[in-house]
Design a protein around this motif. Structure first.
Motif, mmCIF file in Angstrom:
data_model
loop_
_atom_site.group_PDB
_atom_site.id
_atom_site.type_symbol
_atom_site.label_atom_id
_atom_site.label_comp_id
_atom_site.label_asym_id
_atom_site.label_seq_id
_atom_site.Cartn_x
_atom_site.Cartn_y
_atom_site.Cartn_z
ATOM 1 N N GLY A 32 0.795 -1.216 0.000
ATOM 2 C CA GLY A 32 0.000 0.000 0.000
ATOM 3 C C GLY A 32 0.829 1.268 0.000
ATOM 4 O O GLY A 32 2.041 1.254 0.230
ATOM 5 N N THR A 33 0.141 2.391 -0.240
ATOM 6 C CA THR A 33 0.747 3.718 -0.244
ATOM 7 C C THR A 33 0.097 4.572 0.823
ATOM 8 O O THR A 33 -1.141 4.687 0.872
ATOM 9 C CB THR A 33 0.573 4.403 -1.608
ATOM 10 N N VAL A 34 0.912 5.165 1.690
ATOM 11 C CA VAL A 34 0.432 6.159 2.653
ATOM 12 C C VAL A 34 0.602 7.526 2.004
ATOM 13 O O VAL A 34 1.721 7.937 1.686
ATOM 14 C CB VAL A 34 1.203 6.082 3.975
ATOM 15 N N TYR A 35 -0.496 8.208 1.821
ATOM 16 C CA TYR A 35 -0.522 9.500 1.129
ATOM 17 C C TYR A 35 -0.711 10.613 2.150
ATOM 18 O O TYR A 35 -1.648 10.579 2.955
ATOM 19 C CB TYR A 35 -1.670 9.501 0.117
ATOM 20 N N VAL A 36 0.203 11.605 2.129
ATOM 21 C CA VAL A 36 0.082 12.756 3.017
ATOM 22 C C VAL A 36 -0.206 13.983 2.159
ATOM 23 O O VAL A 36 0.619 14.374 1.320
ATOM 24 C CB VAL A 36 1.357 12.962 3.853
ATOM 25 N N PRO A 37 -1.383 14.595 2.318
ATOM 26 C CA PRO A 37 -1.762 15.727 1.462
ATOM 27 C C PRO A 37 -0.997 16.995 1.811
ATOM 28 O O PRO A 37 -0.220 17.040 2.781
ATOM 29 C CB PRO A 37 -3.255 15.879 1.739
ATOM 30 N N ALA A 38 -1.248 18.046 1.023
ATOM 31 C CA ALA A 38 -0.587 19.327 1.252
ATOM 32 C C ALA A 38 -0.900 19.848 2.651
ATOM 33 O O ALA A 38 -1.992 19.632 3.191
ATOM 34 C CB ALA A 38 -1.013 20.331 0.191
ATOM 35 N N GLY A 39 0.063 20.516 3.242
ATOM 36 C CA GLY A 39 -0.071 21.051 4.590
ATOM 37 C C GLY A 39 1.231 20.893 5.342
ATOM 38 O O GLY A 39 2.137 20.171 4.914
ATOM 39 N N VAL A 92 10.925 -0.469 0.715
ATOM 40 C CA VAL A 92 10.304 0.746 1.223
ATOM 41 C C VAL A 92 10.646 1.903 0.292
ATOM 42 O O VAL A 92 11.809 2.090 -0.079
ATOM 43 C CB VAL A 92 10.770 1.066 2.650
ATOM 44 N N THR A 93 9.632 2.697 -0.065
ATOM 45 C CA THR A 93 9.816 3.840 -0.956
ATOM 46 C C THR A 93 9.256 5.100 -0.313
ATOM 47 O O THR A 93 8.151 5.083 0.238
ATOM 48 C CB THR A 93 9.109 3.604 -2.305
ATOM 49 N N ILE A 94 10.016 6.190 -0.384
ATOM 50 C CA ILE A 94 9.536 7.517 -0.018
ATOM 51 C C ILE A 94 9.626 8.356 -1.282
ATOM 52 O O ILE A 94 10.708 8.475 -1.886
ATOM 53 C CB ILE A 94 10.368 8.158 1.099
ATOM 54 N N THR A 95 8.531 8.933 -1.719
ATOM 55 C CA THR A 95 8.521 9.658 -2.979
ATOM 56 C C THR A 95 7.525 10.813 -2.907
ATOM 57 O O THR A 95 6.771 10.946 -1.943
ATOM 58 C CB THR A 95 8.167 8.701 -4.142
ATOM 59 N N GLY A 96 7.531 11.646 -3.943
ATOM 60 C CA GLY A 96 6.609 12.766 -4.018
ATOM 61 C C GLY A 96 7.330 14.084 -4.161
ATOM 62 O O GLY A 96 8.557 14.152 -4.225
ATOM 63 N N GLU A 97 6.549 15.158 -4.207
ATOM 64 C CA GLU A 97 7.094 16.513 -4.377
ATOM 65 C C GLU A 97 7.086 17.294 -3.064
ATOM 66 O O GLU A 97 7.292 18.508 -3.066
ATOM 67 C CB GLU A 97 6.276 17.267 -5.420
ATOM 68 N N GLY A 98 6.845 16.611 -1.953
ATOM 69 C CA GLY A 98 6.805 17.281 -0.666
ATOM 70 C C GLY A 98 8.179 17.517 -0.077
ATOM 71 O O GLY A 98 9.218 17.323 -0.728
ATOM 72 N N THR A 99 8.197 17.931 1.191
ATOM 73 C CA THR A 99 9.425 18.364 1.856
ATOM 74 C C THR A 99 9.571 17.672 3.209
ATOM 75 O O THR A 99 8.609 17.539 3.962
ATOM 76 C CB THR A 99 9.410 19.886 2.079
ATOM 77 N N LEU A 152 5.576 5.723 1.065
ATOM 78 C CA LEU A 152 5.141 6.993 1.652
ATOM 79 C C LEU A 152 5.189 8.045 0.551
ATOM 80 O O LEU A 152 6.253 8.312 -0.010
ATOM 81 C CB LEU A 152 6.045 7.387 2.814
ATOM 82 N N TYR A 153 4.028 8.632 0.233
ATOM 83 C CA TYR A 153 3.939 9.625 -0.840
ATOM 84 C C TYR A 153 3.611 10.982 -0.223
ATOM 85 O O TYR A 153 2.564 11.154 0.412
ATOM 86 C CB TYR A 153 2.862 9.233 -1.856
ATOM 87 N N LEU A 154 4.522 11.940 -0.419
ATOM 88 C CA LEU A 154 4.333 13.291 0.097
ATOM 89 C C LEU A 154 3.885 14.198 -1.047
ATOM 90 O O LEU A 154 4.647 14.466 -1.984
ATOM 91 C CB LEU A 154 5.637 13.811 0.713
ATOM 92 N N GLU A 155 2.665 14.657 -0.962
ATOM 93 C CA GLU A 155 2.094 15.486 -2.017
ATOM 94 C C GLU A 155 2.814 16.830 -2.120
ATOM 95 O O GLU A 155 3.428 17.306 -1.156
ATOM 96 C CB GLU A 155 0.593 15.711 -1.728
ATOM 97 N N LYS A 156 2.746 17.447 -3.284
ATOM 98 C CA LYS A 156 3.294 18.790 -3.470
ATOM 99 C C LYS A 156 2.630 19.733 -2.466
ATOM 100 O O LYS A 156 1.412 19.735 -2.305
ATOM 101 C CB LYS A 156 3.041 19.256 -4.896
ATOM 102 N N GLY A 157 3.431 20.511 -1.760
ATOM 103 C CA GLY A 157 2.892 21.395 -0.731
ATOM 104 C C GLY A 157 2.824 20.763 0.638
ATOM 105 O O GLY A 157 2.465 21.430 1.616
#
Length: 517
Positions: A111-118, A191-198, A133-138
């Motif tokens: 599965g993917t854990v998605y963290v939205p902008a914030g 384990v993967t950490i990806t996305g446009e977050g910070t 772990l997917y870190l959304e933009k923002g």
């Protein structure tokens, strides 16, 4: 134009243009996905995000004069876990550690854990096998500032019979109690950490930089830490304001660090960018690193870890990276008692680092401290003070300035003597150097085996100022020094041009074989 897929994940993918340029593409380009323009870029490595899992795509890249097409597919995903459903509060103040950890701990396999902008304030998080772990933009995971809120990773764990030891917390090459990192992957796989977050350590707002060499409760944490893991990917994110070393995988097999940005203040202490320690099969591709210490440093522990585990850092590929403002572009050591083997650096840009290629070791690192198989090819250095430094008298540690480490008289070769083998540099251009072009210092009892340079050009800045090229006793400040080599068995200079140097071009001492054409 040619393009290749570096890696596809569930909701993102990273690509690489195939050419000979360093970091930046020969010309700006546009990217289309299934016929729709989605990106403009100018670097050899680029990424796409917000893709759908288990989906086939057609990618087209065009720079106006030529184009390339590539078909690829994303990885299947079992479950999509929106971390917001666990009650996250995105105000940058509320502690979200338990809620984020609950999302990560309950995510099903695949599965993917998605963290939205914030902006989500958090302390240490621990990821589990077969998850993303997917870190959304923002989205920003913002580190808490109180060291008391971070868990401690014990340096040494003993088994029930107290016969065996497990080494967990590591501080500068020794098994010592450390605070857990912001992101931790321990005894896990896939384990993967990806996305446009910070990932923002927020260290400048805590007390992490005050008396940084002092242990308070435990040693400082890393931003990203792995231990005894397998198949780990860190992709796309921005990582900034680290507590100490930023990306620190240890005793991990198969690590991909792809198209990330690392930003630490140039005055932040010991905030190395990427420090693989005793890892195997590491790909560092397309990263932009701007830090307050070494940009990339390959390590394998100090003598205790080297003698007890003797696990080298090996099979490392570093390609299409921009390494800027740090103490060194690529650094090997000084904690390398387990050895460093088979390292290839290509198509990298080093921008105003203190040194370009920097190898540092010393007596006392041990018999497993073997550095061999380093290839440094097709690299541009701009404003690097000293492009090449290989130093076996590095004056680190409390005894680093003593006679045992610094003596230039031959010492007995024993189980504490390190070894430097073959190092190759090819197709390198360095402009605006200052202190020295090359500084090679081997031990009199254990010379550097071979330094081979092909098609290398070093040009000194007209207004160069003096400084210490190698951190060793007796290395006086120099300016526009061409090549210094001592205690090297073989030095080969083939089409090596050094322009703007002062004094003798070559200063060679105890070099057994010298070739130049």
């Amino acid at each position: 134009m040619k393009i290749t897929l570096v890696r596809a994940m569930t909701r993102s993918a990273v690509f690489e243009l195939i050419n000979h340029s360093c970091y930046r593409a020969p010309a700006p380009y546009t990217v289309q996905l299934n016929g729709k323009t989605v990106l403009s870029g100018d670097t050899n490595v680029f990424s796409l995000f917000s893709l759908q899992p288990d989906t086939e795509y057609t990618l087209t890249v065009s720079d106006g004069s030529e184009s390339a097409e590539l078909h690829f597919a994303t990885v299947p995903e079992s479950f999509f876990v929106d971390a917001a459903r666990y009650g996250l509060v995105a105000d940058g103040e509320t502690d979200n550690t338990a809620k984020l950890q609950a999302a990560l701990s309950t995510c099903p396999k695949g599965g993917t854990v998605y963290v939205p902008a914030g902006v989500y304030r958090t302390q240490s998080l621990f990821l589990h096998s077969d998850t993303t772990l997917y870190l959304e933009k923002g989205c920003t995971l913002l580190g808490g500032t109180r060291r008391e809120d971070y868990p401690i990773l014990p340096g040494v764990l003993r088994d029930a019979d107290e016969q065996k030891e497990c080494y967990l917390g590591l501080w500068e090459g020794n098994p010592l109690d450390c605070f857990a990192g912001l992101i931790n992957i321990i005894n896990e796989a896939n384990v993967t950490i990806t996305g446009e977050g910070t990932l923002d350590g927020n260290a400048q707002n805590g007390d992490w930089y005050r008396n940084p060499k002092e242990r308070r409760i435990a040693w400082r944490p890393r931003m990203f830490f792995t231990s005894h893991a397998q198949n780990v990917v860190l992709h796309g994110v921005k990582v900034c304001n680290s507590y100490s070393w930023t990306i620190h995988p240890t005793y991990t097999d198969n690590v991909d660090i792809l198209d990330i940005r690392i930003r630490n203040s140039s005055t932040s202490p010991n905030t190395d960018g990427i420090d693989p320690e005793s890892c195997k099969n590491v790909n560092i591709i397309g990263d932009h690193v701007h830090v307050g210490d070494d940009c990339i440093a390959l390590k394998s522990g100090k003598v205790f870890m080297g003698m007890n585990c003797h696990v080298p850092c090996e099979n490392v590929t570093i390609r299409n990276c921009c390494l800027s403002r740090g103490h060194g572009g690529l650094v090997i050591g000084s904690e390398m008692s387990g050895g460093v083997k088979n390292v290839t650096v290509t198509q990298c840009l080093m921008d105003h680092t203190d040194r370009g290629l920097r190898v540092k070791t010393r007596r006392g690192r041990g018999k497993y401290a073997v550095i061999d198989g380093l290839v440094f090819r097709n690299v541009i250095m701009d404003g690097v003070l000293t492009p090449f430094v290989i130093n076996m008298f590095y004056f680190c540690d409390p005894d680093g300035r003593g006679d045992y480490v610094q003596s230039h008289e031959p010492q007995p070769v024993d189980e504490m003597t390190p070894t430097l083998g073959s190092l190759e540099m090819e197709d390198v251009t360095a402009t605006d150097a200052q202190y020295a072009g090359c500084w090679f210092s081997g031990l009199p009892e254990q010379p550097i085996e071979r330094v081979s340079m092909h098609n290398v050009t070093i040009d000194f800045a007209k207004d160069a100022r003096p400084g210490q090229a190698a951190m060793m006793c007796g290395a006086n400040a120099s300016c526009k020094l061409g090549v210094w080599a001592e205690n090297v068995r073989t030095v080969e200079l083939h089409n090596v041009k050094i322009e703007g140097y002062e004094g003798e071009r070559l200063q060679l001492t105890h070099v057994e074989n010298f070739e130049e054409d």
